[in-house]
Design a protein around this motif. Structure first.
Motif, PDB file in Angstrom:
ATOM      1  N   GLU A 437       0.888  -1.136  -0.036  1.00  0.00           N
ATOM      2  CA  GLU A 437      -0.118  -0.055  -0.015  1.00  0.00           C
ATOM      3  C   GLU A 437       0.941   1.393  -0.024  1.00  0.00           C
ATOM      4  N   LYS A 438       2.054   1.144   0.696  1.00  0.00           N
ATOM      5  CA  LYS A 438       2.793   2.397   0.719  1.00  0.00           C
ATOM      6  C   LYS A 438       3.458   2.592  -0.678  1.00  0.00           C
ATOM      7  N   SER A 439       3.367   1.838  -1.676  1.00  0.00           N
ATOM      8  CA  SER A 439       3.712   2.206  -3.149  1.00  0.00           C
ATOM      9  C   SER A 439       3.014   2.959  -3.762  1.00  0.00           C
ATOM     10  N   LEU A 440       1.716   3.300  -3.428  1.00  0.00           N
ATOM     11  CA  LEU A 440       0.608   4.022  -3.866  1.00  0.00           C
ATOM     12  C   LEU A 440       0.771   5.422  -3.393  1.00  0.00           C
ATOM     13  N   ALA A 441       1.776   6.085  -2.293  1.00  0.00           N
ATOM     14  CA  ALA A 441       2.123   7.264  -1.988  1.00  0.00           C
ATOM     15  C   ALA A 441       2.699   7.977  -2.861  1.00  0.00           C
ATOM     16  N   PRO A 442       2.378   9.328  -3.281  1.00  0.00           N
ATOM     17  CA  PRO A 442       3.167  10.081  -4.054  1.00  0.00           C
ATOM     18  C   PRO A 442       4.645  10.088  -4.032  1.00  0.00           C
ATOM     19  N   GLU A 443       5.231  10.148  -2.892  1.00  0.00           N
ATOM     20  CA  GLU A 443       6.602   9.902  -2.753  1.00  0.00           C
ATOM     21  C   GLU A 443       7.409   8.563  -3.029  1.00  0.00           C
ATOM     22  N   SER A 444       6.734   7.839  -3.410  1.00  0.00           N
ATOM     23  CA  SER A 444       7.127   6.175  -3.698  1.00  0.00           C
ATOM     24  C   SER A 444       7.775   6.358  -5.000  1.00  0.00           C
ATOM     25  N   SER A 445       9.113   5.868  -5.189  1.00  0.00           N
ATOM     26  CA  SER A 445       9.759   5.908  -6.340  1.00  0.00           C
ATOM     27  C   SER A 445       8.855   4.957  -7.532  1.00  0.00           C
ATOM     28  N   ILE A 446       9.339   5.401  -8.827  1.00  0.00           N
ATOM     29  CA  ILE A 446       8.734   4.942  -9.863  1.00  0.00           C
ATOM     30  C   ILE A 446       9.019   3.474 -10.141  1.00  0.00           C
ATOM     31  N   TYR A 447      10.209   3.158  -9.723  1.00  0.00           N
ATOM     32  CA  TYR A 447      10.687   1.708  -9.662  1.00  0.00           C
ATOM     33  C   TYR A 447       9.736   0.880  -8.783  1.00  0.00           C
ATOM     34  N   LYS A 449       6.822   1.523  -7.931  1.00  0.00           N
ATOM     35  CA  LYS A 449       5.491   1.426  -8.223  1.00  0.00           C
ATOM     36  C   LYS A 449       5.345   0.379  -9.353  1.00  0.00           C
ATOM     37  N   ALA A 450       6.227   0.270 -10.202  1.00  0.00           N
ATOM     38  CA  ALA A 450       6.367  -0.655 -11.398  1.00  0.00           C
ATOM     39  C   ALA A 450       6.407  -2.074 -10.757  1.00  0.00           C
ATOM     40  N   LEU A 451       7.252  -2.467  -9.820  1.00  0.00           N
ATOM     41  CA  LEU A 451       7.229  -3.672  -9.298  1.00  0.00           C
ATOM     42  C   LEU A 451       6.208  -3.963  -8.454  1.00  0.00           C
ATOM     43  N   SER A 452       5.492  -3.189  -7.898  1.00  0.00           N
ATOM     44  CA  SER A 452       4.194  -3.194  -7.304  1.00  0.00           C
ATOM     45  C   SER A 452       3.054  -3.640  -8.072  1.00  0.00           C
ATOM     46  N   ALA A 453       3.134  -2.681  -8.990  1.00  0.00           N
ATOM     47  CA  ALA A 453       1.952  -2.857 -10.096  1.00  0.00           C
ATOM     48  C   ALA A 453       1.993  -4.512 -10.687  1.00  0.00           C
ATOM     49  N   PHE A 454       3.280  -4.922 -10.797  1.00  0.00           N
ATOM     50  CA  PHE A 454       3.508  -6.369 -11.253  1.00  0.00           C
ATOM     51  C   PHE A 454       2.953  -7.380 -10.287  1.00  0.00           C
ATOM     52  N   ALA A 455       3.359  -7.216  -8.897  1.00  0.00           N
ATOM     53  CA  ALA A 455       2.754  -7.743  -8.066  1.00  0.00           C
ATOM     54  C   ALA A 455       1.438  -7.838  -7.812  1.00  0.00           C
ATOM     55  N   TYR A 456       0.613  -6.635  -7.804  1.00  0.00           N
ATOM     56  CA  TYR A 456      -0.595  -6.708  -7.901  1.00  0.00           C
ATOM     57  C   TYR A 456      -1.261  -7.415  -8.789  1.00  0.00           C
ATOM     58  N   GLY A 457      -0.582  -7.384  -9.990  1.00  0.00           N
ATOM     59  CA  GLY A 457      -1.218  -8.082 -11.152  1.00  0.00           C
ATOM     60  C   GLY A 457      -1.384  -9.427 -11.111  1.00  0.00           C
ATOM     61  N   LEU A 458      -0.201 -10.064 -10.554  1.00  0.00           N
ATOM     62  CA  LEU A 458      -0.197 -11.553 -10.114  1.00  0.00           C
ATOM     63  C   LEU A 458      -1.011 -11.824  -9.194  1.00  0.00           C
ATOM     64  N   ALA A 459      -1.251 -10.914  -8.091  1.00  0.00           N
ATOM     65  CA  ALA A 459      -2.533 -11.240  -7.083  1.00  0.00           C
ATOM     66  C   ALA A 459      -3.755 -11.079  -7.709  1.00  0.00           C
ATOM     67  N   ASN A 460      -4.060 -10.704  -8.863  1.00  0.00           N
ATOM     68  CA  ASN A 460      -5.384 -10.561  -9.476  1.00  0.00           C
ATOM     69  C   ASN A 460      -5.947  -9.292  -8.688  1.00  0.00           C
ATOM     70  N   ASN A 461      -5.233  -8.398  -8.105  1.00  0.00           N
ATOM     71  CA  ASN A 461      -5.986  -7.200  -7.532  1.00  0.00           C
ATOM     72  C   ASN A 461      -6.047  -6.035  -8.791  1.00  0.00           C
ATOM     73  N   GLU A 462      -6.965  -6.203  -9.356  1.00  0.00           N
ATOM     74  CA  GLU A 462      -7.296  -5.478 -10.596  1.00  0.00           C
ATOM     75  C   GLU A 462      -6.900  -3.760 -10.188  1.00  0.00           C
ATOM     76  N   PRO A 463      -7.994  -3.490  -9.334  1.00  0.00           N
ATOM     77  CA  PRO A 463      -8.036  -2.012  -8.891  1.00  0.00           C
ATOM     78  C   PRO A 463      -6.625  -1.387  -8.543  1.00  0.00           C
ATOM     79  N   LYS A 464      -5.869  -1.902  -7.799  1.00  0.00           N
ATOM     80  CA  LYS A 464      -4.604  -1.655  -7.440  1.00  0.00           C
ATOM     81  C   LYS A 464      -3.640  -1.786  -8.631  1.00  0.00           C
TER      82      LYS A 464
END
Length: 679
Positions: A437-447, A449-464
């Motif tokens: 959830e911390k990756s959603l914060a504006p101060e989170s790095s682009i890297y 966010k990218a890695l977290s988006a990949f993890a959320y995709g694997l978890a089938n968490n489409e909204p995140k």
């Protein structure tokens, strides 16, 4: 029978295998015990020196005998030979025998593999005397405009060969051209009344001279520069590239090539020998070579392009890498560079090993306990907030890539758990999502966010996943028809046509691409949004299909192979045409039978402007590779070394001693220098 000089007559039969000794340019050839006179002929220049000789297939009639005339190479050596024969009644082998090729005396010229233009080197020529009597020989080096010879007032090129049957002669040569130069050395037995060891030297009736021609590769001086422009071009697309060289380019060093291959993974697969490697070294080094084998096997298997040769080689490497990596499994089931010798296992490496073993289990037998043991150890590192604790040392900094904080490490470890998909660890995965959830914060790095988006995709968490992808789209950098992500975005300069990969940008963009493609059945819109990322990643490849460092190459190949599997079309047939403003034109036809064949053509005009266009159907990977040399740059050096000594201490016993202190420092970009070796 007349056997010309330099030719050999070999007889094969059911009961005998003739032994041939040939005295090239001498007055006889001995075949068993028969002696045949040779006709006079001018001494040939010896220039053919193959490592092996006489691999041939011949038909034999019902007599079981075969006489064949073959030309012996110019090497003065002993050949070991045998033969075998197959027929409807069985298989027969001949006894092994030898064939000696010799001269009364001969010259052996020793050259380096290559030399740079303008550098001097010592040319050595050794003369050997095979006779039992003294010879006096004189050696000559033929002069050429391709090189100059430094004068040597103390050198002698005449010598007696008696009890010491060899002599060495040297010249100092400086090549003047780039390419291949011919070195021609001739030796002659002198007819003289001067005595050698109290004897009058003999001159052979035949073979009184020997002339050897060897070729030397001359490379341009300076430092080699290779610039690559890689493009994914589809039907009815074209691009224009201007090949220019710098003012201080070494004259004559420039050359350019265009390559075409009909697969998005084509360039890495064309240089598959650089990717399929035997894993070796420490626990980290083994995994560097282990992972690409999996990506290649997975891609080629799912696209139906896997061959028996690649399967055999890749599975052999995977089996060896698996067994070797297990030697670095610690007693607590974690992994580190040196196993139990290290104070602790490493969080990132253990996750990397676990997920790599899981994917490799599709191709080789892997005991699942090793995977679950690693996951159990990782589970114990999970903290109350769901994040994973980073423990242990990683020596190869490039291997870890951009994973440099608690959230990005958790995203990486969570992605490993999600890919392995063992329901036993569902609570671990759910808990790790709280950390992300911390990756959603504006101060989170682009890297992150990218890695977290990949993890959320694997978890089938489409909204995140969508929320993070929307955030990433808002900070994407567009360059031509490509798109990428950078922590330090700048205005894209479309005039920079050559690939200049930055590891963090390649790895970040690769995770964004995999996040876009986590849906096993992506829509046309999702594939279309992924294409610009694929184009940019393709443009960052070097001439061998790799990128900047270890981890970015591994992740980029995984993402490109994922896209390639989803978009694979075996029946496409693009036609690539390359032209320039001077009238040059060449066509490449790509069909299903040659889509993995790397087709290439040298480009004749540098500087020059070239247009590459694609017709037909489908897409191709096109690379323009420009190579040239620049003068050696001045550097401050990579290492700093200082040495201090103490005064010699002379105690009462007879062993004086003193102390030497070495102080070594390594210069490196970034915070750490990694692992260096001092010997």
């Amino acid at each position: 029978m007349i056997i010309p000089p330099g030719e050999a007559f070999v007889q094969f039969s059911e009961n005998q295998h003739e032994v041939l000794e040939i005295a090239e340019e001498t007055s006889f050839v001995a075949i068993n015990e028969d002696v045949f006179m040779l006709e006079d002929s001018p001494p040939p220049i010896r220039k053919e020196f193959p490592v092996t000789w006489l691999f041939t297939l011949q038909a034999v009639d019902s007599t079981g005998q075969l006489d064949t005339l073959v030309i012996a190479p110019d090497t003065i050596t002993q050949y070991v030979t045998d033969a075998f024969c197959t027929s409807s009644v069985g298989l027969g082998f001949s006894p092994e025998t030898t064939l000696n090729v010799f001269k009364p005396f001969y010259v052996d010229v020793i050259l380096p593999y290559s030399i740079k233009r303008g550098e001097s080197f010592v040319l050595k020529a050794i003369v050997f005397n095979h006779m039992r009597q003294c010879m006096k020989v004189h050696l000559s080096l033929f002069q050429s405009v391709d090189y100059v010879t430094e004068s040597c007032t103390t050198c002698s090129y005449t010598s007696c060969l008696c009890t010491d049957p060899s002599a060495t002669f040297t010249w100092i040569i400086i090549p003047q051209i780039i390419g291949t130069i011919d070195i021609l050395v001739s030796g002659e037995a002198l007819d003289t009344n001067d005595l050698c060891d109290g004897q009058k030297p003999i001159v052979p009736l035949k073979g009184k001279s020997d002339t050897v021609l060897k070729r030397l590769k001359v490379e341009p001086e300076g430092v080699r520069v290779e610039r690559t422009r890689s493009s994914l071009l589809c039907a009815f697309e074209s691009e224009v590239t201007s090949l220019q060289i710098l003012e201080h380019t070494v004259e004559g060093s420039q050359n350019a090539t265009i390559t075409v291959i009909g697969d998005v993974m084509g360039t890495p697969l064309a240089y598959i020998g650089n990717l399929l490697k035997m894993p070796y070294g420490c626990g980290e080094q083994i995994m560097i070579n282990f992972s690409p084998n999996i990506a290649i096997m997975n891609y080629m298997g799912l696209t139906g392009q896997l061959t028996e040769e690649i399967t055999y080689k890749a599975t052999e490497f995977l089996n060896n890498g698996y067994q070797r990596e297990l030697t670095f499994k610690r007693q607590d089931s974690s992994y580190s560079a040196f196993g139990n010798s290290d104070p602790s296992g490493n969080t990132w490496l253990t996750a990397f090993v676990a997920v790599s073993f899981f994917h490799a289990s599709k191709f080789i037998p892997i005991e699942h306990k090793h995977i679950s043991d690693a996951l159990d150890w990782l589970q114990a590192l999970q903290q109350e907030d769901g994040c994973f604790q980073n423990v242990g040392k990683l020596f190869h900094n490039d291997l870890q890539g951009g994973v440099n904080n608690e959230v990005s490490l958790t995203a990486y470890v969570a992605a490993a758990f999600l890919q392995i998909a063992d329901s036993k660890y569902n609570p671990v995965i759910q808990k790790s999502m709280h950390c992300l959830e911390k990756s959603l914060a504006p101060e989170s790095s682009i890297y992150t966010k990218a890695l977290s988006a990949f993890a959320y995709g694997l978890a089938n968490n489409e909204p995140k996943r969508q929320e993070l992808l929307e955030q990433l789209e808002s900070v994407a950098t567009t360059s031509g028809n490509g798109k990428y992500w950078s922590e330090n975005p700048s205005i894209a300069d479309d005039t920079i046509i050559w690939s200049n990969p930055h590891s963090a940008e390649v790895e970040t963009s690769s995770y964004v691409l995999m996040a876009k493609l986590t849906n096993p059945n992506p829509s046309t819109t999702e594939l279309a949004s992924a294409l610009p990322v694929v184009r940019w990643l393709t443009s960052q490849q070097n001439a061998n299909g790799g990128f900047f460092s270890t981890q970015d190459t591994i992740v980029a190949l995984q993402s490109l192979s994922k896209y390639g599997i989803l978009t694979y079309t075996p029946n496409s047939s693009p036609i690539v045409t390359v032209t320039n403003t001077y009238g040059f034109s060449h066509h490449f036809l790509v069909v299903s039978t040659n889509r993995l064949l790397l087709q290439q053509k040298d480009l004749p005009d540098i500087p020059g402007e070239y247009t590459v266009s694609v017709s037909g159907s489908g897409c191709v990977n096109v690379q323009l590779i420009l190579r040239y040399n620049i003068p050696e740059p001045r550097t401050d050096g990579t290492f700093s070394l200082s040495v201090q000594t103490t005064a010699i201490h002379c105690p009462p016993h007879p062993l004086p001693s003193f102390t030497i202190t070495f102080t070594v420092s390594a210069r490196a970009e970034g915070d750490t220098a990694g692992c260096k070796l001092l010997s």
